[in-house]
Scaffold this motif. Structure first.
Motif, short mmCIF file in Angstrom:
data_model
loop_
_atom_site.label_atom_id
_atom_site.label_comp_id
_atom_site.label_asym_id
_atom_site.label_seq_id
_atom_site.Cartn_x
_atom_site.Cartn_y
_atom_site.Cartn_z
N LEU A 147 0.82 -1.20 0.00
CA LEU A 147 0.00 0.00 0.00
C LEU A 147 0.86 1.25 0.00
N THR A 148 0.31 2.30 -0.58
CA THR A 148 0.99 3.60 -0.62
C THR A 148 0.21 4.59 0.23
N LEU A 149 0.87 5.15 1.24
CA LEU A 149 0.20 6.14 2.07
C LEU A 149 -0.22 7.34 1.22
N GLY A 150 -1.45 7.79 1.43
CA GLY A 150 -1.97 8.90 0.66
C GLY A 150 -2.71 8.48 -0.59
N ASP A 151 -2.65 7.18 -0.93
CA ASP A 151 -3.35 6.71 -2.12
C ASP A 151 -4.85 6.67 -1.88
N GLU A 152 -5.62 6.73 -2.95
CA GLU A 152 -7.07 6.74 -2.85
C GLU A 152 -7.59 5.36 -2.47
N ALA A 153 -8.65 5.33 -1.68
CA ALA A 153 -9.35 4.11 -1.32
C ALA A 153 -10.85 4.38 -1.39
N HIS A 154 -11.64 3.33 -1.54
CA HIS A 154 -13.08 3.48 -1.64
C HIS A 154 -13.77 2.62 -0.59
N ILE A 155 -14.95 3.08 -0.17
CA ILE A 155 -15.69 2.41 0.90
C ILE A 155 -17.14 2.23 0.46
N ILE A 156 -17.69 1.04 0.72
CA ILE A 156 -19.11 0.76 0.53
C ILE A 156 -19.68 0.30 1.87
N LEU A 157 -20.71 0.98 2.34
CA LEU A 157 -21.29 0.68 3.65
C LEU A 157 -22.50 -0.22 3.49
N ASP A 158 -22.67 -1.14 4.44
CA ASP A 158 -23.76 -2.10 4.37
C ASP A 158 -25.14 -1.46 4.32
N PRO A 159 -25.44 -0.42 5.13
CA PRO A 159 -26.81 0.14 5.10
C PRO A 159 -27.14 0.88 3.80
N ILE A 160 -26.11 1.40 3.13
CA ILE A 160 -26.35 2.16 1.89
C ILE A 160 -25.38 1.67 0.81
N PRO A 161 -25.58 0.44 0.35
CA PRO A 161 -24.60 -0.14 -0.60
C PRO A 161 -24.64 0.49 -1.98
N GLN A 162 -25.63 1.35 -2.25
CA GLN A 162 -25.70 1.97 -3.56
C GLN A 162 -24.71 3.11 -3.75
N TYR A 163 -24.02 3.51 -2.66
CA TYR A 163 -23.07 4.61 -2.73
C TYR A 163 -21.65 4.11 -2.50
N VAL A 164 -20.70 4.79 -3.13
CA VAL A 164 -19.27 4.50 -2.96
C VAL A 164 -18.60 5.78 -2.49
N PHE A 165 -17.97 5.72 -1.31
CA PHE A 165 -17.39 6.92 -0.70
C PHE A 165 -15.87 6.92 -0.88
N PRO A 166 -15.31 8.09 -1.19
CA PRO A 166 -13.85 8.19 -1.32
C PRO A 166 -13.16 8.32 0.03
N SER A 167 -11.93 7.86 0.10
CA SER A 167 -11.12 8.00 1.31
C SER A 167 -9.65 7.94 0.92
N THR A 168 -8.79 8.02 1.92
CA THR A 168 -7.35 8.03 1.68
C THR A 168 -6.67 7.09 2.66
#
Length: 344
Positions: free
Chosen positions: A251-272
């Protein structure tokens, strides 16, 4: 009769199929979209990720900040409840301490008393200085008269002794002034100390966030260091996942990551990717399966995007489970189903 029965039996699958098709057509567009999203998440959970992308179960967490009493006293007011939004510097509680208030009044009275003593000392210095000047002039005159035999040696000695006494009195008056100034400084220091205690008896929120726990009630006596509130810093929200060493090391620190939450799986949230543990550890039972817990894993933090958090901070709930997706190769593009999609 037999033919009729056989015909009905053969027609039952067709009838059932027609009923299922009719029921499917009766679903509204939202239900069909929700079913499609759930099917997508099910495929994401079970399917193999493209080369260079890794997934892992995790949950949302946020930095917790405790609001505690620095000094003991009775909790006079508590103005917030669990779930309330607070801002940095907002008064959330007050502690009553009549003893400290009485000590402050005593220290303020001592300041006035010391200043009065200083004024008296300054007046005494002026008087002693006048006496000293007169005694010195009188002695100098006596020495001149002694040369001309108009005065006796005894009178000169008396005037000499009077000069010495005046000098000693002048020195003592200056010492009294210094003592009065020291008393003023000490009293003012006590005033500042008691005022700072009273300031600390007003509890304020150190950060903006949401009240997670209310650990005391108005009217209770709290001890020094006792927690009164726990606040979640909604500007420091992250998603914790656990990865094996082979993946965590890429993994590279600062690289983009994505999150999908169980209650709202229709959305994809950005993170780092903000943190990768330096030491391996067993993963929590609440996150991984039994087989995965038998392996040593590395904790990885996916920091929430500040702009997204600022926009949706009221909807943030810690403890929510979901899937975190990271790239072991930053050059690998995100697949279509993992592109960022935010609520409108």
């Amino acid at each position: 009769m037999v033919a009729l029965t056989l015909g009905l039996s053969l027609g039952e699958p067709l009838i059932v199929k027609a009923q299922a098709q009719a029921q499917s057509n009766q679903q509204n567009p939202f239900e069909r979209a929700q079913s499609a999203v759930e099917s997508l998440i099910a495929r994401l959970r079970g399917r193999e990720m493209p080369e260079g992308i890794v997934k892992s179960n995790g949950r949302i967490e946020a930095t917790q900040v405790d609001v505690a009493a620095k000094y003991p006293g009775r909790l006079a007011t508590l103005t917030v409840n669990e779930g309330d939004e607070v801002t940095a510097g907002q008064v959330v509680a007050t502690i009553a301490s009549p003893e400290t208030e009485a000590q402050l009044r005593g220290a303020q009275a001592q300041v006035l008393k010391s200043k009065q003593a200083l004024a008296e000392a300054n007046a005494q210095i002026a008087q002693r200085k006048s006496d000293l000047d007169f005694a010195r002039t009188d002695y100098e005159r006596a020495k001149k008269l002694l040369d001309t035999r108009f005065i006796s040696v005894q009178v000169v000695d008396q005037r000499r002794n009077r000069l010495d006494a005046s000098e000693a009195a002048y020195v003592a008056a200056n010492a009294q002034r210094d003592q009065a100034e020291s008393a003023i400084a000490a009293a003012e220091s006590d005033v500042e100390r008691y005022q700072s205690i009273l300031v600390d008896l007003v509890l304020v929120s150190p950060r903006s966030g949401r009240v997670q726990y209310r650990l005391a009630r108005a009217g209770e006596v709290v001890a020094a260091g006792q927690r009164v509130l726990t606040i979640l810093d909604l500007n420091d929200v992250y998603f914790t996942i656990y990865l094996p060493a082979d993946d965590a090391g890429k993994l590279t620190l600062g690289d983009e990551a994505h999150i999908i939450l169980d209650p709202i799986p229709q959305y994809v949230f950005p993170s780092t990717i903000s943190f990768v543990a330096t030491e391996a550890q067993f993963t929590p039972k609440s996150v991984e399966t039994t087989e995965e817990r038998e392996k040593l894993m590395f904790r990885v933090k996916l920091q929430g995007d500040p702009k997204v958090l600022d926009r949706y901070h009221r909807q943030v709930k810690t403890g929510v489970r979901g899937l975190g997706f990271v790239r072991t190769d930053p050059k690998v593009p995100w697949p279509q189903e993992l592109t960022v999609r935010l609520p409108q």
